[in-house]
Design a protein around this motif. Structure first.
Motif, short mmCIF file in Angstrom:
data_model
loop_
_atom_site.label_atom_id
_atom_site.label_comp_id
_atom_site.label_asym_id
_atom_site.label_seq_id
_atom_site.Cartn_x
_atom_site.Cartn_y
_atom_site.Cartn_z
N ASP A 188 7.95 13.94 32.49
CA ASP A 188 7.19 14.27 31.34
C ASP A 188 5.82 14.32 32.08
O ASP A 188 5.06 15.65 31.47
CB ASP A 188 6.00 12.95 30.84
N TYR A 189 5.33 13.86 33.33
CA TYR A 189 4.19 15.30 34.41
C TYR A 189 4.53 16.23 34.31
O TYR A 189 3.68 17.01 34.05
CB TYR A 189 4.26 14.07 35.66
N PHE A 190 6.03 16.72 34.81
CA PHE A 190 6.02 18.25 35.87
C PHE A 190 5.52 19.18 33.72
O PHE A 190 5.52 19.81 33.83
CB PHE A 190 7.45 18.49 35.68
N ILE A 204 7.81 16.40 48.12
CA ILE A 204 8.14 17.97 48.43
C ILE A 204 7.45 17.95 47.80
O ILE A 204 6.90 19.72 47.87
CB ILE A 204 9.58 18.39 47.94
N MET A 205 6.49 17.95 46.68
CA MET A 205 5.35 19.01 45.65
C MET A 205 4.38 19.45 46.44
O MET A 205 3.77 20.85 46.23
CB MET A 205 5.79 17.76 44.29
N PRO A 206 3.33 18.62 46.83
CA PRO A 206 2.63 19.59 47.31
C PRO A 206 2.57 20.63 48.76
O PRO A 206 1.91 21.52 48.51
CB PRO A 206 1.71 17.65 48.43
N PHE A 214 -3.77 18.26 39.94
CA PHE A 214 -3.43 18.30 38.75
C PHE A 214 -3.23 16.04 38.85
O PHE A 214 -1.43 15.51 38.94
CB PHE A 214 -2.57 18.77 37.90
N PRO A 215 -4.22 15.37 38.82
CA PRO A 215 -3.29 13.98 39.17
C PRO A 215 -2.41 13.63 37.83
O PRO A 215 -2.30 14.25 37.18
CB PRO A 215 -4.62 13.55 39.54
N MET A 248 2.97 12.12 45.81
CA MET A 248 3.98 13.09 45.57
C MET A 248 2.52 14.46 44.06
O MET A 248 3.13 14.87 44.29
CB MET A 248 4.41 13.00 44.40
N GLU A 249 1.50 13.67 43.40
CA GLU A 249 0.90 14.46 43.00
C GLU A 249 0.84 15.96 43.15
O GLU A 249 0.35 16.12 44.08
CB GLU A 249 -0.18 13.77 41.62
N PHE A 250 0.62 16.91 42.40
CA PHE A 250 0.03 17.94 42.35
C PHE A 250 -1.49 18.05 43.16
O PHE A 250 -2.11 17.31 41.88
CB PHE A 250 0.25 18.97 41.73
#
Ligand SMILES: Cc1cc2nc3c(=O)[nH]c(=O)nc-3n(C[C@H](O)[C@H](O)[C@H](O)COP(=O)(O)OP(=O)(O)OC[C@H]3O[C@@H](n4cnc5c(N)ncnc54)[C@H](O)[C@@H]3O)c2cc1C
Ligand SMILES: NC(=O)c1ccc[n+]([C@@H]2O[C@H](COP(=O)([O-])OP(=O)(O)OC[C@H]3O[C@@H](n4cnc5c(N)ncnc54)[C@H](OP(=O)(O)O)[C@@H]3O)[C@@H](O)[C@H]2O)c1
Length: 471
Positions: free
Chosen positions: A106-108, A379-381, A89-90, A84-86
């Motif tokens: 918080d990650y976002f 969805i994020m990547p 930006f792991p 899911m991570e970008f």
């Protein structure tokens, strides 16, 4: 084609008439909106991002002040952290494989600070109305009352916040004396305590909420009109969506293999009292749960066919059985809506919207839709890569085909979707993560080949982290 030099422009002024300045408006600072904002920020494209809530993260902010988050206390992601991570930006490695909503939110937030574009987001400011102008720009009205003009609009308002209740409603539902809610309004286990609960739907909301109910309610019934292949979160000690090397396999083989592994892992769905799926794995949006089969096999959840009707304090099912019920939770999915567009401008009746590559409206230039896909994957990547392509379109290094060619592509894609997926309003914007990521990567590469000077901020070479399937 070379990269267009983008002039820096002041923020569009209230009541301003259009000049020739370029400035984009991003609607929403959920995970999709912030991916778009970061991309425009990095590429020097002037923009303003508006967000209804008081912080970023959209759906992932439990009790979000925007009032429309579908998050609940027990929510964890079902696409694994690394999936899911970008790309740039792991997520922190000390987070679990499937972090909770607050870790994700918080990650976002930290993504915004890491890339330094917080000043470009206006929180607690909704976009109330967007209308095209004769000069090709857009009039944008904000909840503050300001009226602005933007050259480009990026829509990132999410598509999992507007509840779709059963249509038509079940006979007798108007006389039911208990409570009927949509999963969107399920927030906390305390809503279930000591109640006889009927959960309808075997998507991922139905799974999570039935499992919660199995621990907190007096009794839990899981009703469903169609069977689902329930995919566990782990196999062979790894998150299922990291099983490996699958992006090199053709889709049908990938899903056949996953179906085989699921059967070896869990057996038949009918063995748990659920309906036999009327489709192959990969032909419906995946349902992922590490716990539902366990709770069914413990008798903590009783499977039922679809609801037939409601009495004053009962629910009757299609097989003629009837149970006492205090609470019915409709986990029946979401509508795609754009409250800021006039309906005769753009709407998505029955969740259908015709977009080229799920991004570009063939009839309206400089209007982009981001994150408006239902991936077998995160969805994020995807939003990140879509944003890269949109940035290039804004800059002028990515050209769209002529309108009939776009419409032909849209029609062919929709036909293929209809052939593959079971007929349901939940299957109108489906994409296979790997295939769609590759498609976007190829389009971005075209700009590079055409002479774009700047390297893409995202690695478009591989699709990535090799999932067999994920939701
Ligand atoms: C319960 C649940 C669990 C999910 N789990 C996963 C998962 O594990 N993995 C996954 O990949 N996906 C998951 N999804 C899908 C989910 O849609 C994405 O995770 C993600 O939230 C999409 O981000 P988004 O920014 O597109 O939309 P959202 O998160 O909905 O964000 C949209 C933002 O736009 C803002 N906004 C809306 N309208 C306006 C307006 N007019 N003006 C200004 N701001 C506006 C909203 O306030 C919000 O902050 C889940 C969905 C649900 C409902
Ligand atoms: N933990 C997580 O990460 C998590 C949790 C919740 C949701 N999500 C995500 O959020 C999105 C929405 O999921 P969702 O589960 O809320 O919705 P969904 O995937 O659209 O599933 C809706 C379910 O309700 C059924 N249904 C719809 N209308 C019905 C009707 N009138 N009568 C009977 N059944 C009906 C559907 O059956 P048909 O198939 O027959 O239409 C389906 O089983 C998905 O992307 C999902 O992955 C993720």
């Amino acid at each position: 084609m070379s990269t267009t030099t983008v002039p820096s422009a002041p923020q569009a002024e209230s009541g301003s008439e259009p000049g020739d300045e370029l400035r984009a408006c991003i609607i929403g600072a959920g995970s999709t909106g912030i991916a778009a904002a970061k991309t425009l920020h990095q590429r020097g494209i002037p923009f303003d991002c508006y967000e209804l809530g008081d912080r970023a993260g959209g759906n992932w902010v439990y009790q979000n002040s925007n009032g429309v988050s579908s998050s609940y206390n027990s929510l964890h992601i079902n696409t694994s952290r690394e999936r899911m991570e970008f790309s740039d930006f792991p997520m922190p490695k000390d987070l679990p494989d499937f972090p909770r909503h607050d870790h994700i939110a918080d990650y976002f937030e930290s993504y915004i600070d890491h890339f330094g574009f917080r000043d470009s987001i206006r929180f607690e400011t909704g976009v109330e109305h967007v209308a095209p102008r004769a000069d090709g720009r857009f009039d944008v009205r904000l909840s503050s009352g300001e009226e602005l003009v933007y050259s480009h609009v990026l829509v990132a308002n999410g598509h999992h916040w507007d509840p779709r209740m059963p249509e038509p409603s079940f006979p007798g539902s108007e006389n039911f004396e208990g409570e009927q809610i949509h999963s969107h309004d399920y927030k906390h286990e305390s809503q279930l305590v000591d109640k006889d609960v009927v959960v309808l739907g075997v998507g991922n909301s139905g799974m999570d909420i039935a499992v919660d109910a199995s621990y907190h309610a007096k009794s839990t019934y899981l009703a469903h009109r169609r069977g689902a292949h329930i995919i566990p979160k782990y196999m062979f000690g790894k998150p299922v969506d990291q099983l490996g090397a699958s992006e090199r396999l053709p889709g049908p083989i990938r899903f056949w293999l996953m179906g085989l592994l699921c059967r070896m892992h869990s057996g038949k769905m009918e063995d748990y009292g659920l309906k036999r799926p009327d489709h192959r794995l990969g032909h419906a949006h995946p349902t992922i749960s590490g716990r539902i089969l366990d709770r069914l096999s413990h008798g903590a959840i009783t499977p039922k066919p679809n609801i037939e009707s409601l009495g004053a304090d009962t629910v009757r099912f299609d097989d003629g059985t009837e149970v006492h019920a205090d609470l019915v939770i409709y986990c029946t999915g979401y509508r795609i809506t754009f409250p800021f567009f006039d309906r005769d401008f753009i709407s998505a009746e029955d969740n259908r919207i015709d977009l080229y590559r799920f991004i570009f409206h063939p009839g309206v230039e400089n209007l982009y839709f981001l994150g408006l896909v239902q991936p077998l994957g995160a969805i994020m990547p995807i939003a990140e890569r879509q944003s890269e392509l949109v940035a290039r379109h804004i800059e002028g290094s990515y050209e769209l085909p002529i309108r009939p060619a776009m419409e032909h592509e849209i029609s062919a894609r929709q036909q293929a979707m209809r052939r593959r997926y079971v007929t349901s309003k939940r299957h109108t914007i489906q994409v296979d993560f790997d295939d769609y990521m590759k498609e976007l990567g190829r389009e971005i590469d075209k700009c590079m080949l055409a002479g774009e000077e700047t390297a893409p901020a995202v690695d478009t070479s591989a699709a990535d982290k090799s999932p067999l399937v994920a939701a």
